[in-house]
Write an enzyme that holds these catalytic residues in place. Sequence first.
Site, PDB file in Angstrom:
ATOM      1  N   GLY A  60       0.775  -1.232   0.000  1.00  0.00           N
ATOM      2  CA  GLY A  60       0.000   0.000   0.000  1.00  0.00           C
ATOM      3  C   GLY A  60       0.807   1.282   0.000  1.00  0.00           C
ATOM      4  N   GLU A  62       5.410   3.860   5.722  1.00  0.00           N
ATOM      5  CA  GLU A  62       4.128   3.164   5.794  1.00  0.00           C
ATOM      6  C   GLU A  62       3.036   3.996   5.133  1.00  0.00           C
ATOM      7  OE1 GLU A  62       3.120   0.303   6.667  1.00  0.00           O
ATOM      8  OE2 GLU A  62       4.090  -0.484   8.462  1.00  0.00           O
ATOM      9  N   ASP A  63       1.993   3.309   4.665  1.00  0.00           N
ATOM     10  CA  ASP A  63       0.845   4.032   4.131  1.00  0.00           C
ATOM     11  C   ASP A  63      -0.076   4.496   5.255  1.00  0.00           C
ATOM     12  OD1 ASP A  63       0.177   1.456   4.794  1.00  0.00           O
ATOM     13  OD2 ASP A  63      -0.932   1.020   2.959  1.00  0.00           O
ATOM     14  N   ASP A  81      -2.620   2.014  12.212  1.00  0.00           N
ATOM     15  CA  ASP A  81      -3.813   2.076  13.061  1.00  0.00           C
ATOM     16  C   ASP A  81      -3.562   1.375  14.397  1.00  0.00           C
ATOM     17  OD1 ASP A  81      -5.648  -0.042  10.732  1.00  0.00           O
ATOM     18  OD2 ASP A  81      -3.920  -0.492  11.953  1.00  0.00           O
ATOM     19  N   PHE A 117     -13.115   3.751   7.163  1.00  0.00           N
ATOM     20  CA  PHE A 117     -12.425   3.112   6.053  1.00  0.00           C
ATOM     21  C   PHE A 117     -11.990   4.192   5.075  1.00  0.00           C
ATOM     22  CE2 PHE A 117     -14.974  -0.785   7.107  1.00  0.00           C
ATOM     23  CZ  PHE A 117     -13.880  -1.589   7.382  1.00  0.00           C
ATOM     24  N   VAL A 118     -10.762   4.112   4.613  1.00  0.00           N
ATOM     25  CA  VAL A 118     -10.282   5.051   3.605  1.00  0.00           C
ATOM     26  C   VAL A 118      -9.589   4.269   2.499  1.00  0.00           C
ATOM     27  CG1 VAL A 118     -10.046   7.032   5.143  1.00  0.00           C
ATOM     28  CG2 VAL A 118      -8.144   5.435   4.909  1.00  0.00           C
ATOM     29  N   ASP A 154      -6.282   0.156  -0.622  1.00  0.00           N
ATOM     30  CA  ASP A 154      -7.338  -0.552  -1.345  1.00  0.00           C
ATOM     31  C   ASP A 154      -8.432  -1.028  -0.403  1.00  0.00           C
ATOM     32  OD1 ASP A 154      -7.094  -3.979  -1.242  1.00  0.00           O
ATOM     33  OD2 ASP A 154      -5.599  -2.733  -0.230  1.00  0.00           O
ATOM     34  N   ARG A 158      -7.036   1.464  -5.444  1.00  0.00           N
ATOM     35  CA  ARG A 158      -5.632   1.820  -5.201  1.00  0.00           C
ATOM     36  C   ARG A 158      -5.177   2.971  -6.099  1.00  0.00           C
ATOM     37  NH1 ARG A 158      -2.619  -1.739  -2.045  1.00  0.00           N
ATOM     38  NH2 ARG A 158      -3.305  -3.918  -2.017  1.00  0.00           N
TER      39      ARG A 158
END
Length: 481
Positions: free
Chosen positions: A330, A383-384, A387, A436-437, A443, A449
């Site tokens: 990601g 990192e993308d 959490d 959620f993003v 994705d 994506r």
Amino acid sequence: MPQTKDHLYCKALRQAITAAGTAAPLKDKLEAITRIVSRTFDTGAAISLLDATGSHLIQTAHWRLPPTYVQKGLIDVGKSLNETVSGAPVFIENVAADSRVQYSSAAVKAGIVSIFGAPISQDGHQIGVLRLYFKKTPVITFQDTSFVKALAQLAGIVLSRQTIEVKGEVPAAPAKQAGMVKFNHASEEEFARILDFYNVPWMYEPRSFPIGRKKQGTPELFTPDFYLPSLDLYVELTTMKQSLVTQKNRKLKALKTLYPETKITLLYKNDYEKLLAKYGTGPLAESRAHGVSRILYSAAEIDQRVKDIAARISADYAGRRPVLLGVQRGFLCFMADLIRQITVPMDLDFIAISYYSGAKEPAVKITKEADLPLAGRHILLVEDIVDTGITLNYILNYLQEKQPASLSVCTLLDREARRLVNIKLDYTGFNVPDEFVVGYGLDYHEEYRNLPFIVVPQIKGPEKEKSEALNTKHETKIKEE
């Protein structure tokens, strides 16, 4: 008249025996022994006990050690002064140059030069170690060794006389393997499997906290579902109806008031289902995204934030050549834009790890190693999104074993609302809400994506009504604005 060593050690031993003979909780007794040996040698000290598997040491009590060193990660018995666990005292004169020290770079950063350890035994079996951490290389005499061994033996006696698994005290040795524990709810077993997969030690319902009295006068207790000893964190799952959630919130508030130093987090039903969905399980796993609810960060906003982060990185790494290390997949969009804005020389590499997918994989593992040697390098992990921090914690522990010169973390998105593991993030793009993003490399079931911006998708599936209500709320808010 200055005290002789004999007098000093006899006095300290009497203090330790007195502390061990009190009615105090076990953890307090172990901390007292640690504190006494620390003060006697004027240095840091810690007691660590073997976990249920016998493969890791869990630090149970410590004194005068920096928090960053205490939280360095799990101690692997095979990689960290294993002679001590085998039953013999061991002295490491130079931690920076001795391969028997697992976290040598962390020790050096903490100012630790030498380590001396003595085994803790129970019924003839080695169950842990008592270690001293010196900032100057000491001369360890037979007299010193005998004193430390005596305190280690005392710790073993304390552990023999008082089991850690009594309600009301924190166990020192965590449970392991979800299949070996009888849980009250299926959600607890699934959560335990996730922890097992990422090698996060845990204990199930290890302690009951008195938080008041019921109407009939009996004590009211609150027993959190899990304790994660390596993180010093209690976790309570709440996957029940709202009336019971309200009651649990009341208990949690009382616990935090009465025990302010106790760290605890509550995972609500939505939080838990989102966590499971991340790994492809649970009621949200079959949901699908149908269009975009709203754009969270535009392409222009992302571009500007990437430039800001790159400028900071370029300034911080001036005169050094960092290795930017990504975790597939990601991060790709973020990494590609980031490296084009960084002005200092750098190297680029990637690693890949396995992810939790129910009971299919027994444990997390690195599926692709870095191609570049990482020892002595300045690693910047890219990192993308971060959490819970569980995966990132595993990766950081893995990279620390490579003995880098430095290790920092850069993430585009920080979803702190879901954090379980407290991890320092050195460079952060956006603090993202608990939703959620997707987009810009992120994705949802391999979709979205390639979007140039980050959006909140419309989710439909088993939770259709709830999702539609949530989306309607968002749409109404947008119209009102």
